[in-house]
Design a protein around this motif. Structure first.
Motif, PDB file in Angstrom:
ATOM      1  N   ARG A  48       0.803  -1.228   0.000  1.00  0.00           N
ATOM      2  CA  ARG A  48       0.000   0.000   0.000  1.00  0.00           C
ATOM      3  C   ARG A  48       0.841   1.287   0.000  1.00  0.00           C
ATOM      4  O   ARG A  48       0.711   2.139   0.898  1.00  0.00           O
ATOM      5  CB  ARG A  48      -0.957   0.012   1.187  1.00  0.00           C
ATOM      6  CG  ARG A  48      -1.958  -1.142   1.171  1.00  0.00           C
ATOM      7  CD  ARG A  48      -2.819  -1.127   2.420  1.00  0.00           C
ATOM      8  NE  ARG A  48      -3.794  -2.199   2.399  1.00  0.00           N
ATOM      9  CZ  ARG A  48      -4.990  -2.126   1.819  1.00  0.00           C
ATOM     10  NH1 ARG A  48      -5.342  -1.034   1.198  1.00  0.00           N
ATOM     11  NH2 ARG A  48      -5.808  -3.155   1.850  1.00  0.00           N
ATOM     12  N   PRO A  49       1.721   1.466  -0.985  1.00  0.00           N
ATOM     13  CA  PRO A  49       2.467   2.733  -1.059  1.00  0.00           C
ATOM     14  C   PRO A  49       1.546   3.873  -1.476  1.00  0.00           C
ATOM     15  O   PRO A  49       0.510   3.673  -2.112  1.00  0.00           O
ATOM     16  CB  PRO A  49       3.511   2.441  -2.146  1.00  0.00           C
ATOM     17  CG  PRO A  49       2.874   1.401  -3.009  1.00  0.00           C
ATOM     18  CD  PRO A  49       2.056   0.548  -2.081  1.00  0.00           C
ATOM     19  N   ASP A  50       1.941   5.107  -1.129  1.00  0.00           N
ATOM     20  CA  ASP A  50       1.165   6.282  -1.530  1.00  0.00           C
ATOM     21  C   ASP A  50       1.487   6.695  -2.956  1.00  0.00           C
ATOM     22  O   ASP A  50       0.609   7.110  -3.710  1.00  0.00           O
ATOM     23  CB  ASP A  50       1.479   7.450  -0.584  1.00  0.00           C
ATOM     24  CG  ASP A  50       1.210   7.086   0.862  1.00  0.00           C
ATOM     25  OD1 ASP A  50       0.019   6.972   1.218  1.00  0.00           O
ATOM     26  OD2 ASP A  50       2.175   6.888   1.617  1.00  0.00           O
ATOM     27  N   TYR A  51       2.769   6.600  -3.302  1.00  0.00           N
ATOM     28  CA  TYR A  51       3.231   6.992  -4.635  1.00  0.00           C
ATOM     29  C   TYR A  51       4.053   5.843  -5.214  1.00  0.00           C
ATOM     30  O   TYR A  51       4.814   5.195  -4.490  1.00  0.00           O
ATOM     31  CB  TYR A  51       4.096   8.254  -4.554  1.00  0.00           C
ATOM     32  CG  TYR A  51       3.379   9.450  -3.973  1.00  0.00           C
ATOM     33  CD1 TYR A  51       2.697  10.354  -4.791  1.00  0.00           C
ATOM     34  CD2 TYR A  51       3.381   9.678  -2.594  1.00  0.00           C
ATOM     35  CE1 TYR A  51       2.038  11.449  -4.265  1.00  0.00           C
ATOM     36  CE2 TYR A  51       2.715  10.775  -2.053  1.00  0.00           C
ATOM     37  CZ  TYR A  51       2.046  11.652  -2.898  1.00  0.00           C
ATOM     38  OH  TYR A  51       1.395  12.734  -2.372  1.00  0.00           O
ATOM     39  N   VAL A  52       3.912   5.629  -6.526  1.00  0.00           N
ATOM     40  CA  VAL A  52       4.636   4.543  -7.188  1.00  0.00           C
ATOM     41  C   VAL A  52       5.010   4.985  -8.594  1.00  0.00           C
ATOM     42  O   VAL A  52       4.229   5.675  -9.270  1.00  0.00           O
ATOM     43  CB  VAL A  52       3.789   3.249  -7.306  1.00  0.00           C
ATOM     44  CG1 VAL A  52       4.641   2.106  -7.866  1.00  0.00           C
ATOM     45  CG2 VAL A  52       3.198   2.850  -5.994  1.00  0.00           C
ATOM     46  N   ALA A  53       6.198   4.562  -9.059  1.00  0.00           N
ATOM     47  CA  ALA A  53       6.576   4.753 -10.462  1.00  0.00           C
ATOM     48  C   ALA A  53       7.329   3.523 -10.943  1.00  0.00           C
ATOM     49  O   ALA A  53       8.111   2.930 -10.194  1.00  0.00           O
ATOM     50  CB  ALA A  53       7.435   6.001 -10.627  1.00  0.00           C
ATOM     51  N   PHE A  54       7.078   3.159 -12.181  1.00  0.00           N
ATOM     52  CA  PHE A  54       7.746   2.037 -12.838  1.00  0.00           C
ATOM     53  C   PHE A  54       8.673   2.675 -13.873  1.00  0.00           C
ATOM     54  O   PHE A  54       8.219   3.247 -14.872  1.00  0.00           O
ATOM     55  CB  PHE A  54       6.700   1.145 -13.508  1.00  0.00           C
ATOM     56  CG  PHE A  54       7.199  -0.163 -14.023  1.00  0.00           C
ATOM     57  CD1 PHE A  54       7.283  -1.273 -13.189  1.00  0.00           C
ATOM     58  CD2 PHE A  54       7.571  -0.308 -15.353  1.00  0.00           C
ATOM     59  CE1 PHE A  54       7.721  -2.503 -13.673  1.00  0.00           C
ATOM     60  CE2 PHE A  54       8.013  -1.520 -15.841  1.00  0.00           C
ATOM     61  CZ  PHE A  54       8.089  -2.628 -14.991  1.00  0.00           C
ATOM     62  N   VAL A  55       9.979   2.598 -13.636  1.00  0.00           N
ATOM     63  CA  VAL A  55      10.933   3.364 -14.432  1.00  0.00           C
ATOM     64  C   VAL A  55      11.708   2.431 -15.356  1.00  0.00           C
ATOM     65  O   VAL A  55      12.251   1.421 -14.904  1.00  0.00           O
ATOM     66  CB  VAL A  55      11.916   4.139 -13.521  1.00  0.00           C
ATOM     67  CG1 VAL A  55      12.729   5.125 -14.340  1.00  0.00           C
ATOM     68  CG2 VAL A  55      11.154   4.873 -12.418  1.00  0.00           C
ATOM     69  N   LEU A 261      -0.358   6.712  -6.654  1.00  0.00           N
ATOM     70  CA  LEU A 261      -0.934   5.475  -7.160  1.00  0.00           C
ATOM     71  C   LEU A 261      -2.411   5.677  -7.470  1.00  0.00           C
ATOM     72  O   LEU A 261      -3.187   6.125  -6.621  1.00  0.00           O
ATOM     73  CB  LEU A 261      -0.760   4.361  -6.119  1.00  0.00           C
ATOM     74  CG  LEU A 261      -1.354   2.995  -6.463  1.00  0.00           C
ATOM     75  CD1 LEU A 261      -0.662   2.391  -7.678  1.00  0.00           C
ATOM     76  CD2 LEU A 261      -1.215   2.054  -5.267  1.00  0.00           C
ATOM     77  N   ARG A 262      -2.796   5.350  -8.728  1.00  0.00           N
ATOM     78  CA  ARG A 262      -4.185   5.522  -9.140  1.00  0.00           C
ATOM     79  C   ARG A 262      -4.995   4.254  -8.884  1.00  0.00           C
ATOM     80  O   ARG A 262      -4.439   3.186  -8.622  1.00  0.00           O
ATOM     81  CB  ARG A 262      -4.240   5.863 -10.631  1.00  0.00           C
ATOM     82  CG  ARG A 262      -3.456   7.122 -11.007  1.00  0.00           C
ATOM     83  CD  ARG A 262      -3.650   7.454 -12.466  1.00  0.00           C
ATOM     84  NE  ARG A 262      -3.306   6.342 -13.335  1.00  0.00           N
ATOM     85  CZ  ARG A 262      -2.079   6.070 -13.758  1.00  0.00           C
ATOM     86  NH1 ARG A 262      -1.076   6.837 -13.365  1.00  0.00           N
ATOM     87  NH2 ARG A 262      -1.850   5.031 -14.548  1.00  0.00           N
TER      88      ARG A 262
END
Length: 936
Positions: A48-55, A261-262
């Motif tokens: 349950r992260p607040d923000y996530v990016a797949f780079v 995260l959407r």
């Protein structure tokens, strides 16, 4: 505190591609890497992260290519099977509600580094999800006014969250990782470091001199060869430092707070999971949707809880173990409950429980890796996933609790362990069979081995050890031996390990073995041909190999010592000859001195290079220039003598077991992807047979007084398998007639009568016969025969014109391999071919050669394994008269009473000859002697 997770997408993709078998969906689309990525992402989202990016990396060059045009020059292109999974991966990542980031001109590492530093400065907790060691330079613990940056390896569950954690792993703190990498270099990225400078040396220098600048300043004071190497590398070290430094100031159009995260696109995910056969992910998605509609969210597969001080399967979770065609029971990834057994009453209760279960996993703990010398320290059992027990028997540290007497415990256990009706499971259980036999228990009912289940399912997979299998199939990070016993010079014997720690470690081994069996067995059951290989060949072979290993072979120690002395004299003569040829003394064992002598002084061409682009002095390199100067041939002779002495004549006497007076090798069923057995400690498969020195070593393997050695060998078995597979009429006819196959081939190819075939023509035919099986080209044949390439091509064309069935078989096999991704032996064993559809021509050609050869080599392996099982069954009634003592390639070696030898030769020959029903006869040749060379 707000959490940001930055996912190293390229690392995820490649790690999953190499960790999992070459899976595909119902439509034949490759899914292995995609499957792994999806499950790692699911594991990440459960946190349950607040923000996530797949780079991921953007296409095109980066600033590092401008700095150093050779940057990453050695990297092979992405395999086609992996490339096909990139777009589906992006679609799933997007559907999960995760932003995908690409920035031109920099690498994904730099984007991650920039975002991580910005987020930490803003007070966020940052997790970088990656397996790339370079990111250790960014680790930082929570500061007074800033957040933290933590590395998590989602595949292994390992975590680095402080200076101390980084220093424990690499020997230096985060702020010195760049200096460490600059010194070590990076083979993958083609960053050339200091030659022979590994992580320990680099960390030592940085510890002594403070930084890379300090090492450079003190380079003149560092002694020895490695000091010379450092001084040679000095000009490139500043560039290395720039190349391995992750940028943290990339100009980005967005900041960390733009990566929230959407909500997932459930309909898109449903369609994608269904298309690619991700059934467990689909079930979880549907269950989550239902729960959300009912007003209660939360993951269906919970992350395994952590025990105090230890991560149990955190991060990667059960999802990674999911077989695409079947869901995984969450219990198979949950923490276990283990107990230690200290009294007879509790042990008897467990024995009743195991017997009632009808099947249980077991494991032994000992004080040695050598099963022929190991003493039993304890045993563990598991009858159901998550519940296991350990019986400590010989922990003798100060303050150790009272334990059951070993003899008493074994007496209680013997009826259960010797009962064939109760199925026993193990992981590499042959070791445990040895240990129990040495302690007076002949274990019966050994029914399943998870190492062999994994090997038969996908023999090409890199590792089949329990830790790797648990990680791959259960998403479970096991407790390692070094976790309880320490490592290196500080490692303690298992007898000194505390019983509590020993119980967690040993009971977990039995527990995880049982869990793995519950996952792997259904997959085998779904593939009847593979299950038959496992049930009819591999499992029955386990006790056979255990008996062969226990029998051992007698060696003549004095003969070996005489040979060692002779080899030493000849090595000295070779050294003297080399000195004369060079005109000066030099160290024949020093690649650096050899390079200087051969390529700088003698100006010989450097035809073979190392991966770093330096002239090589390996065997291939010396062979390539041996016709231009006498010295390379003398060096090769010296090396050959040195290898024989160090590997055999010096080592074998030290390996004689003091209890038996014999040498006991260990055979490995999962040692080669084709199914061929390998051996170690000592390796008896590699004793040269075509040289006088190799045959001399075989003379030291002897029969005791009153006995003989008997060697029974299949004649030209792979060529016979080629005849069977190809059904070429000419080849089948030649074998059926009993003719010399190479002479018969020469007669066909050169248009001669058999009696007219010359020695050179037979030699050429033999080279073609064997060469084609191993994918030899016209160039290779020309080199072997010393003829022109055109003439060699004519020979091959003539061969195929006379044996068109062989050509058709090769084409048919290549086509089948490309279509299904694997080839099979006559008995159904599979070999997956990773690069059979690769865009890279060299990789694809290698896979095509393997596709042609593997069915023959694998079928030969299956045949001799079947023969060993049949012969061992017959020998059961004659163990006082004969023993099977060795298996080497296509040969079985026996030790027998002289009067029993004729019976042995007849009965073994019959069983070896009937181990397979081929279109041509299997011919067995036998020899008898006082030593192995005489018998061969």
């Amino acid at each position: 505190m707000t959490r940001l997770v930055l996912i190293d997408g390229s690392s995820y993709l490649y790690r999953a591609f190499h960790a999992l078998p070459p899976l595909s969906n119902a439509a034949g689309e490759p899914t292995g890497a995609l499957f792994g990525v999806v499950n790692m992402l699911r594991a990440t989202l459960k946190e349950r992260p607040d923000y996530v990016a797949f780079v991921v990396d953007a296409p095109g060059k980066t600033f590092r290519d401008d700095l150093y045009p050779e940057y990453k020059a050695n990297r092979p292109p992405m395999p086609d099977e992996l490339r096909a999974q990139v777009q589906p991966m992006c679609e799933i990542v997007h559907a999960l509600g995760i932003d995908i980031l690409r920035v031109e001109g920099v690498e994904a590492d730099d984007v991650i580094g920039t975002l991580a530093v910005q987020a930490a400065a803003a007070g966020m907790e940052v997790t970088i999800s990656t397996g790339d060691k370079d990111f250790a330079q960014l680790v930082r613990a929570n500061g007074a006014a800033a957040g933290s940056i933590v590395l998590v390896n989602t595949m292994t569950g390992s975590r680095m969250d402080s200076d101390a954690a980084v220093e424990e792993k690499f020997g230096v703190p985060p702020q010195r990782i760049v200096d460490l990498l600059a010194l070590m270099g990076d083979t993958i990225d083609n960053v050339i470091g200091v030659e022979k400078c590994g992580p320990k040396t680099a960390a030592k220098w940085l510890g002594e001199y403070g930084s890379l600048d300090g090492v450079i300043a003190q380079a003149g004071s560092i002694k020895g060869k490695v000091g010379d190497n450092l001084r040679t590398a000095l000009p490139r070290l500043p560039l290395n430092r720039e190349l391995v430094t992750i940028k943290t100031d990339v100009a980005l159009e967005y900041g960390p707070d733009a990566l929230r995260l959407r909500e997932p696109h459930v309909d898109e995910l449903r369609a994608l999971y269904a298309r690619y056969g991700f059934n467990q992910a689909l079930k979880e998605l549907e269950a989550g949707a239902v729960a959300a509609e009912g007003g209660s969210g939360g993951p269906v597969l919970a992350v395994a809880e952590k025990e105090p001080g230890r991560s149990r399967g955190s991060g990667f979770v059960a999802a990674m173990a999911e077989a695409p065609a079947a869901g995984l029971d969450p219990a198979l990834a949950a923490p276990g409950e283990y107990e230690a057994i200290f009294d007879a009453e509790r042990l008897q209760a467990w024995i009743a429980r195991l017997r009632a279960a009808g099947e249980f996993a077991f494991d032994t703990e000992t004080d040695s890796l050598d099963p022929m010398r190991a003493s039993l320290v304890g045993l563990s059992f598991a009858a159901e996933p998550g519940v296991a027990a350990y019986v400590p028997l010989a922990h003798d540290y100060p303050g150790a609790p009272p334990q059951l007497d070993r003899a008493q415990a074994l007496d209680l256990l013997r009826p259960l362990l010797a009962d064939p009706a109760v199925r026993k499971l193990g992981q590499h259980g042959k070791y445990d069979l040895h240990v129990m036999r040495r302690h007076g228990v002949e274990l019966a009912g050994y029914a399943d081995d998870t190492l062999l289940e994994s090997f038969v399912l996908n023999s090409g997979s890199a590792r089949h050890d329990m830790d790797s299998l648990a990680r791959r199939w259960l998403g479970y990070e096991t407790l390692k031996y070094q976790d309880v016993a320490g490592k290196g010079a500080k490692q303690i014997p298992f007898t000194q390990v505390g019983v509590d720690e020993a119980t967690r470690y040993a009971a977990e081994d039995a527990d995880i073995t049982l869990r793995l069996h519950r996952v792997l067995a259904p997959q085998l059951a779904a593939e009847p041909a593979l299950e038959a290989v496992y049930r009819d060949i591999e499992m029955p072979l386990v006790p056979v190999l255990a008996r062969i290993e226990a029998n051992g072979v007698k060696v003549d120690v004095e003969e070996l010592r005489r040979q060692s002395a002779d080899l030493s004299r000849r090595m000295l003569a070779a050294q003297q000859k080399a000195t004369e040829l060079a005109g000066r003394a030099f160290n024949l064992d020093s690649p650096k001195q050899l390079c200087a002598l051969l390529f700088e002084e003698l100006k010989l061409p450097a035809l073979v290079k190392t991966p770093k682009g330096q002239p090589s002095t390996n065997e291939e390199a010396l062979e390539a220039i041996a016709d231009q100067h006498e010295l390379p041939r003398v060096i090769l002779e010296y090396r050959g003598l040195a290898k024989l002495r160090s590997t055999y004549t010096d080592k074998l006497p030290e390996m004689v077991n003091p209890d038996t007076g014999r040498v006991h090798t260990s055979y490995h069923q999962a040692g080669a992807a084709t199914g061929r057995l390998s051996s170690s400690d000592p390796n008896l498969q590699n004793i040269p047979i075509r040289t006088d020195d190799g045959r001399r070593i075989r003379r030291a393997f002897v029969a005791p007084p009153g006995r003989k050695l008997v060697a029974c060998d299949y004649s030209q078995i792979e060529l016979r398998i080629m005849a069977h597979l190809s059904q070429d009429p000419g080849l089948v006819r030649a074998f059926e007639s009993g003719a010399d196959i190479h002479k018969a081939t020469a007669a066909e190819v050169f248009g001669r009568r058999l009696e007219e075939v010359t020695g050179n023509e037979r030699r050429a035919a033999k080279a073609i016969n064997f060469g084609l099986m191993y994918g030899m080209s016209a160039f290779g044949l020309a080199k072997q025969l010393g003829i022109g390439r055109g003439e060699a091509q004519d020979y091959i064309a003539l061969y195929f014109s006379r044996y068109p069935g062989v050509r058709d078989y090769m084409e048919r096999t290549r086509e089948q391999a490309r279509g299904q991704g694997y080839v099979e032996t006559v008995f159904g064993r599979r070999l997956y071919l990773e690069y059979i559809r690769a865009g890279n021509q060299a990789q694809r050609a290698g896979a095509e050669r393997a596709a042609i050869n593997a069915p023959m080599q694998g079928t030969a392996a299956d045949i001799i394994k079947r023969a060993m099982i049949a012969v061992d069954g017959w020998l059961a009634g004659h163990r006082d008269q004969a023993l099977m003592i060795l298996q080497v390639h296509d040969e079985l070696v026996f030790e027998a009473e002289e009067g029993f030898v004729p019976t042995l030769v007849e009965e073994v020959g019959r069983r070896m000859g009937s181990a397979a029903q081929l279109s041509v006869p299997l011919v067995v040749e036998s020899g008898i002697g006082d030593n192995w060379d005489e018998a061969h």
